[in-house]
Write a protein that holds these residues in place. Structure first.
Motif, mmCIF file in Angstrom:
data_model
loop_
_atom_site.group_PDB
_atom_site.id
_atom_site.type_symbol
_atom_site.label_atom_id
_atom_site.label_comp_id
_atom_site.label_asym_id
_atom_site.label_seq_id
_atom_site.Cartn_x
_atom_site.Cartn_y
_atom_site.Cartn_z
ATOM 1 N N ARG A 135 6.872 1.786 1.990
ATOM 2 C CA ARG A 135 5.358 1.746 2.977
ATOM 3 C C ARG A 135 5.163 0.943 4.121
ATOM 4 O O ARG A 135 4.971 1.795 5.064
ATOM 5 C CB ARG A 135 4.293 1.268 1.901
ATOM 6 C CG ARG A 135 4.268 2.283 0.614
ATOM 7 C CD ARG A 135 3.024 1.756 -0.281
ATOM 8 N NE ARG A 135 3.036 2.543 -1.491
ATOM 9 C CZ ARG A 135 3.343 2.130 -2.686
ATOM 10 N NH1 ARG A 135 3.413 0.570 -2.902
ATOM 11 N NH2 ARG A 135 3.125 2.711 -3.716
ATOM 12 N N LYS A 139 4.753 2.867 7.707
ATOM 13 C CA LYS A 139 3.635 2.286 8.598
ATOM 14 C C LYS A 139 4.265 2.278 9.972
ATOM 15 O O LYS A 139 3.881 2.525 11.184
ATOM 16 C CB LYS A 139 3.059 1.399 8.345
ATOM 17 C CG LYS A 139 1.675 0.806 8.959
ATOM 18 C CD LYS A 139 0.984 -0.131 8.352
ATOM 19 C CE LYS A 139 -0.251 -0.471 9.142
ATOM 20 N NZ LYS A 139 -0.472 -0.487 10.511
ATOM 21 N N ASN A 165 0.273 5.305 0.430
ATOM 22 C CA ASN A 165 -1.005 4.097 0.664
ATOM 23 C C ASN A 165 -1.451 3.914 -0.903
ATOM 24 O O ASN A 165 -1.865 4.695 -1.487
ATOM 25 C CB ASN A 165 -2.229 4.713 1.461
ATOM 26 C CG ASN A 165 -3.322 3.779 1.387
ATOM 27 O OD1 ASN A 165 -3.499 2.933 0.456
ATOM 28 N ND2 ASN A 165 -4.085 3.765 2.307
#
Length: 191
Positions: A135, A139, A165
Motif C-alpha cells: 500500500r 501511494k 486502502n
C-alpha cells in the motif's frame, strides 16, 4: 601465452639492447609498479651517454607503446575490479521474494475471503508488514515518487481484489455485513 604488457616489455628490452647507453629519465619513463623491471634495466645503462637519433626514436616508440599497454592493462584491470565488486542486481531475488509473499496473500485470501491482513497478524506478521508495504509503495508511485511498485505488480494484486486502502475496504466490508444483518433480522440493531 604472453600478455600485451609482457610483449611490450620484451620489445622495449630488445630496443634497449640495440641502443647505445642512454639516460631513460629524459624520456619520462613511468615509475609505477608495472614498469619496475624496465626501471631496473635503465639503472644498468650509463646515465651520461646520448643515443643515436634512430635508436632514440625507436626507444621512444617502444616506450610509448609500453606506456599505452600499461595504461590499457590498468584500465581493463580497474574495469574488472569494479565489475567484480559491484553488488549483483537484487531485482531477481526481490521479485522471487515478492512472488512468495503474493502466494502467502493468496493463501490468506483463500482462507479468509479477503486480502485485508490485519496489522500485526499473529499467524503471519511478515505478511501483514508486506501488505502494508504494498500500500505504501503504491501511494508513493501514485504521488510520482520513487517506488518499488510496478504496473505488473499492481495487475497481480488487482486480480486478487487487493485493498489499496485498508480503512476504506474495512468500512465497505462492515457496511456489507450490516446490510446482511438487516436482511436477516429486519433492523440494524446489532447486539
Amino acid at each position: 601465452g604472453i600478455n600485451v604488457n609482457e610483449q611490450h616489455a620484451r620489445n622495449f628490452e630488445n630496443t634497449l639492447e640495440r641502443a647505445s647507453p642512454v639516460n631513460l629519465n629524459q624520456f619520462n619513463m613511468p615509475t609505477d609498479a608495472n614498469t619496475e623491471s624496465n626501471l631496473q634495466l635503465s639503472a644498468q645503462i650509463t646515465e651520461t651517454s646520448v643515443p643515436s637519433q634512430e635508436n632514440s626514436q625507436a626507444l621512444q616508440q617502444h616506450q610509448s607503446a609500453f606506456a599505452s599497454a600499461v595504461d590499457e592493462v590498468d584500465s581493463v584491470s580497474h574495469h574488472l575490479s569494479q565489475k567484480s565488486t559491484k553488488p549483483k542486481p537484487k531485482k531477481r531475488r526481490q521479485d522471487t521474494k515478492w512472488l512468495q509473499s503474493l502466494d502467502e496473500l493468496k493463501a490468506f485470501k483463500a482462507k479468509n475471503g479477503h486480502c485485508i491482513v490485519p496489522r500485526g497478524y499473529p499467524l503471519n506478521p511478515r505478511l501483514a508488514s508486506w501488505v502494508a508495504e504494498q500500500r505504501k509503495q503504491y501511494k508513493l508511485m501514485r504521488d510520482g515518487k520513487q517506488s518499488s511498485m510496478s504496473e505488473r505488480r499492481i495487475e497481480l494484486l488487482n486480480e486478487m481484489d487487493f485493498a489499496w486502502n485498508a480503512q476504506e475496504a474495512a468500512w465497505d466490508r462492515h457496511i456489507s455485513d450490516l446490510k446482511r444483518f438487516k436482511v436477516e433480522f429486519g433492523d440494524c440493531l446489532v447486539p
